[in-house]
Design a protein around this motif. Sequence first.
Motif, PDB file in Angstrom:
ATOM      1  N   LYS A  69       0.844  -1.194   0.000  1.00 29.67           N
ATOM      2  CA  LYS A  69       0.000   0.000   0.000  1.00 29.67           C
ATOM      3  C   LYS A  69       0.876   1.240   0.000  1.00 29.67           C
ATOM      4  O   LYS A  69       1.840   1.306   0.768  1.00 29.67           O
ATOM      5  CB  LYS A  69      -0.860   0.046   1.267  1.00 29.67           C
ATOM      6  N   GLY A  70       0.529   2.200  -0.811  1.00 30.38           N
ATOM      7  CA  GLY A  70       1.320   3.421  -0.788  1.00 30.38           C
ATOM      8  C   GLY A  70       0.714   4.508  -1.644  1.00 30.38           C
ATOM      9  O   GLY A  70      -0.397   4.362  -2.171  1.00 30.38           O
ATOM     10  N   GLN A  71       1.469   5.598  -1.778  1.00 27.75           N
ATOM     11  CA  GLN A  71       0.993   6.750  -2.531  1.00 27.75           C
ATOM     12  C   GLN A  71       1.716   6.814  -3.869  1.00 27.75           C
ATOM     13  O   GLN A  71       2.909   6.506  -3.953  1.00 27.75           O
ATOM     14  CB  GLN A  71       1.261   8.026  -1.711  1.00 27.75           C
TER      15      GLN A  71
ATOM     16  N   LYS B 134       3.848  12.323 -10.808  1.00 25.79           N
ATOM     17  CA  LYS B 134       3.829  11.911 -12.209  1.00 25.79           C
ATOM     18  C   LYS B 134       2.792  10.815 -12.468  1.00 25.79           C
ATOM     19  O   LYS B 134       2.150  10.773 -13.517  1.00 25.79           O
ATOM     20  CB  LYS B 134       5.216  11.380 -12.577  1.00 25.79           C
ATOM     21  N   GLU B 135       2.621   9.944 -11.507  1.00 21.18           N
ATOM     22  CA  GLU B 135       1.777   8.764 -11.718  1.00 21.18           C
ATOM     23  C   GLU B 135       0.359   8.932 -11.176  1.00 21.18           C
ATOM     24  O   GLU B 135      -0.468   8.037 -11.311  1.00 21.18           O
ATOM     25  CB  GLU B 135       2.418   7.529 -11.067  1.00 21.18           C
TER      26      GLU B 135
ATOM     27  N   THR C 144      -2.462   3.602  -3.958  1.00 17.48           N
ATOM     28  CA  THR C 144      -2.532   2.403  -4.787  1.00 17.48           C
ATOM     29  C   THR C 144      -2.217   1.155  -3.983  1.00 17.48           C
ATOM     30  O   THR C 144      -1.561   1.235  -2.936  1.00 17.48           O
ATOM     31  CB  THR C 144      -1.519   2.526  -5.963  1.00 17.48           C
ATOM     32  N   ILE C 145      -2.719   0.034  -4.465  1.00 22.54           N
ATOM     33  CA  ILE C 145      -2.219  -1.252  -3.982  1.00 22.54           C
ATOM     34  C   ILE C 145      -1.501  -1.900  -5.153  1.00 22.54           C
ATOM     35  O   ILE C 145      -2.022  -1.964  -6.261  1.00 22.54           O
ATOM     36  CB  ILE C 145      -3.341  -2.167  -3.426  1.00 22.54           C
TER      37      ILE C 145
ATOM     38  N   THR D  81       8.037   4.054 -10.958  1.00 20.26           N
ATOM     39  CA  THR D  81       7.707   4.154  -9.523  1.00 20.26           C
ATOM     40  C   THR D  81       6.347   3.510  -9.340  1.00 20.26           C
ATOM     41  O   THR D  81       5.357   3.952  -9.913  1.00 20.26           O
ATOM     42  CB  THR D  81       7.613   5.621  -9.083  1.00 20.26           C
ATOM     43  N   ARG D  82       6.282   2.458  -8.545  1.00 19.73           N
ATOM     44  CA  ARG D  82       4.997   1.832  -8.255  1.00 19.73           C
ATOM     45  C   ARG D  82       4.280   2.599  -7.158  1.00 19.73           C
ATOM     46  O   ARG D  82       3.102   2.904  -7.267  1.00 19.73           O
ATOM     47  CB  ARG D  82       5.166   0.355  -7.848  1.00 19.73           C
ATOM     48  N   CYS D  83       4.969   2.889  -6.063  1.00 17.11           N
ATOM     49  CA  CYS D  83       4.375   3.716  -5.011  1.00 17.11           C
ATOM     50  C   CYS D  83       5.421   4.112  -3.976  1.00 17.11           C
ATOM     51  O   CYS D  83       6.499   3.512  -3.906  1.00 17.11           O
ATOM     52  CB  CYS D  83       3.216   2.999  -4.318  1.00 17.11           C
ATOM     53  N   MET D  84       5.073   5.125  -3.205  1.00 17.80           N
ATOM     54  CA  MET D  84       5.825   5.477  -2.006  1.00 17.80           C
ATOM     55  C   MET D  84       5.089   4.761  -0.882  1.00 17.80           C
ATOM     56  O   MET D  84       3.998   5.186  -0.474  1.00 17.80           O
ATOM     57  CB  MET D  84       5.800   6.987  -1.805  1.00 17.80           C
TER      58      MET D  84
END
Lengths: 476, 476
Positions: free
Chosen positions: A198-200, A204-205, A215-216, A445-448
């Motif tokens: 789980k992250g932000q 850009k995305e 996002t998950i 980058t998938r997520c922070m």
Amino acid sequence: MADKKVEAITSMEEDFAQWYTDVVVKADLTGYTSVKGFMVLKPAGYAIWELIQKQLDARFKETGVENVYLPMLIPEGLLQKEKDHVEGFAPEVAWVTHGGLNELQEKLCVRPTSETLFCDFYQKDITSYRDLPKVYNQWCSVVRWEKETRPFLRSREFLWQEGHTAHATAEEAQERTIQMLNVYADFCEQILAIPVVKGQKTEKEKFAGAVATYTIEALMHDGKALQSGTSHNFGDGFAKAFGVQYTDKDNQLKYVHQTSWGVTTRLIGAIIMVHGDNNGLKLPPMVAPTQVMIVPIQQKKEGVLEKAEELRERLSSVARVKVDATDKSPGFKFAECEMRGIPVRVEVGPRDIENNQCVVVRRDTGEKITVNMDELESTVAELLVTIQKDMLEAAREHRDTHTYTAKNWDEFKDIVENKPGFIKAMWCGETECEENIKAETGATTRCMPFEQEQITDTCVCCGKPAKKMVYFGRAY
Amino acid sequence: MADKKVEAITSMEEDFAQWYTDVVVKADLTGYTSVKGFMVLKPAGYAIWELIQKQLDARFKETGVENVYLPMLIPEGLLQKEKDHVEGFAPEVAWVTHGGLNELQEKLCVRPTSETLFCDFYQKDITSYRDLPKVYNQWCSVVRWEKETRPFLRSREFLWQEGHTAHATAEEAQERTIQMLNVYADFCEQILAIPVVKGQKTEKEKFAGAVATYTIEALMHDGKALQSGTSHNFGDGFAKAFGVQYTDKDNQLKYVHQTSWGVTTRLIGAIIMVHGDNNGLKLPPMVAPTQVMIVPIQQKKEGVLEKAEELRERLSSVARVKVDATDKSPGFKFAECEMRGIPVRVEVGPRDIENNQCVVVRRDTGEKITVNMDELESTVAELLVTIQKDMLEAAREHRDTHTYTAKNWDEFKDIVENKPGFIKAMWCGETECEENIKAETGATTRCMPFEQEQITDTCVCCGKPAKKMVYFGRAY
């Protein structure tokens, strides 16, 4: 014949993309149409979606969500009201220009997503703080004019749910955004047996028009990431563009704060690519339309089909169960059960009946167990729970063993090239670095992630001070 | 305030059409949008559809129906393959001419119905007698470019289900056609408490491309008929147009025989117009999203809200139940319960608590019953069953007392003018007579009922020998 069926699948090690397509076709999930870029969801595929829908909808409703249905067409003027949003979606929508025999005065697009329609509706429907919050959702299909399509992953039309909420305060909107992300994450783990990060999303995305997108992210068997659900906080941007205001208790006119969140039939793609193997699909019991298939052995012998039917009747109190009484050979039926991902197979033949036992086979591990017939219901019920749990653990282990840490650029490049999986690395926060990384490695980058770690102090790409630990990966 | 709410509705005797619109709006079933001719299904409206869908889908599945999902867009060439079908639908479809930034080579219509898509799919999916029958259904929305629209009754987009089946023989197709008509009729009676007349449509009124169309016809409170569901037998016409063939056991290539059948959100319009009264909507318990509303009296007094909550908890085992704890007056809440058609209202105040009783009010009859609190669950459970049954009986009585017999043309005209309802009369079978009757009276042939009677020997219009007894009526 059993062999022939299995032979027909490309092995996943040889060509994962082809393996995926083979499974989709051989497990009878989708069909082709004469409508380019569109697919048919066949009974075996749609039944998975029905189980997803039913269980997710129940979780939504527990949090106070109410379902509605809004129009499938959006007037051009409405789509254009929020600047970022229209820029994001206009290039990929389908336009209706004629209704009946006449050209329309204003063209309408088939909804690619319904933020603009919900805003238009809320603008009419919300006047007072008493009308808030609105926590609405709809189950529908949307159209996006993709150039390349793949079943479940990218299609010109797909099924989804889209939640759209309006709140009195920014805090409440942020709370709902995270609440729904958590609903998705729990659902993926508990129902689909898919662990997620789980992250932000980065600037850009993020979603066109959102203040923040969460996002998950799930890891597929081939080490590629799949964005599996998103939840957006819009702040009051859409409210200002559409004039969605309410009179507060203090008699002041204020803008609402909005969110939206969605998951799609893409989740079925995730199930295939997380759990499947070279024998085909593997369905977690919670989303398996048929959980148990009873295969009669030597079914022409007296009493075999009757016994199979008796077992079906008994097992139907604990599972979704069928008997395969077709005239195919047992070997063919076994292979078919495996291809279709049915979690448990029960074999019963004349000798089993004589010994008051049957053979129970797990799809996930291939393990065979001889079970006393009197204990079949309890054994199968427990087994389904165990399989569900074990499939999650297996997926978690795969994910964890394919999550790497890159401390510097050389390590990063080496991992991308040689070890498909998630890469955890530090990032300076600049879009330029994201773009460079993507250009040079194909990783995005998938997520922070919410769970931050301090790997180093500096950005893995430019070496400047790092702001965030990020999950990178090549993605679908 | 209670009076004000009720006052706002036009009485049905004064202006039935306006009464209908008022109920739809005041019961919060639909909302307006900026998309002309399209409506929003708000939570109270959509929840009725969810209950219809759930219960009807279960009945479908009991007969072996499997759900699928096909594309929402149809290429022009596909729509044109069956001559009668395209003539029937082409004038009222919406056309997509652009996808993304490009003009399409072939325009696509938004599905008005999916016969052509199912044929295209079956043509690819069926090869052998082993593939038959196919008994597929989809839940989706369709678009028809209507000029005049009314909520639920006629809208440019509506929700529905469409079943499409393919069979080896003509007999099997006919059997399925009638089977699904019977499913609809039973569903209307048992779940919606709406009695229907089952019969066959005339040549003039049958579906574009069908060999025979069967219908269920319901009578609204104003004496107008509403076609509430249809089931079509296509014979092998579509199969020939689309080349849907299979190899039979005798190794011969044969055409399949097809059916389709559907009901829509129009059923919600039927519920409103069959059961409603001047206080608003009346929902049969089986499709009431809230079956019981508990209204606390003097709710600020100690223990009242707690007791209301305790009763809600207890009743939740036998009903879908809510407490209205808002700061509105009890009178307003009563009126609102009535407007929204909630079948049972439970009132509980300090004096009731003292006497260990509460007041239970039926929406259908207005009857008030004082109930011992210890017996509340069983009383309410029984009452819901009684209300469901009584509502069907009341609707049946209204239908029967508004069904007339016309032996000759003078009687026919007199009934149409003075006694709104169904008219049973004899017919020669000629389209010309149907057209004359419609032109002179506005009444159309609703159906040739399965239960035929011999009223006279001659056609009510032309006096020639009669072939069939027909139900006539003005219709929505």
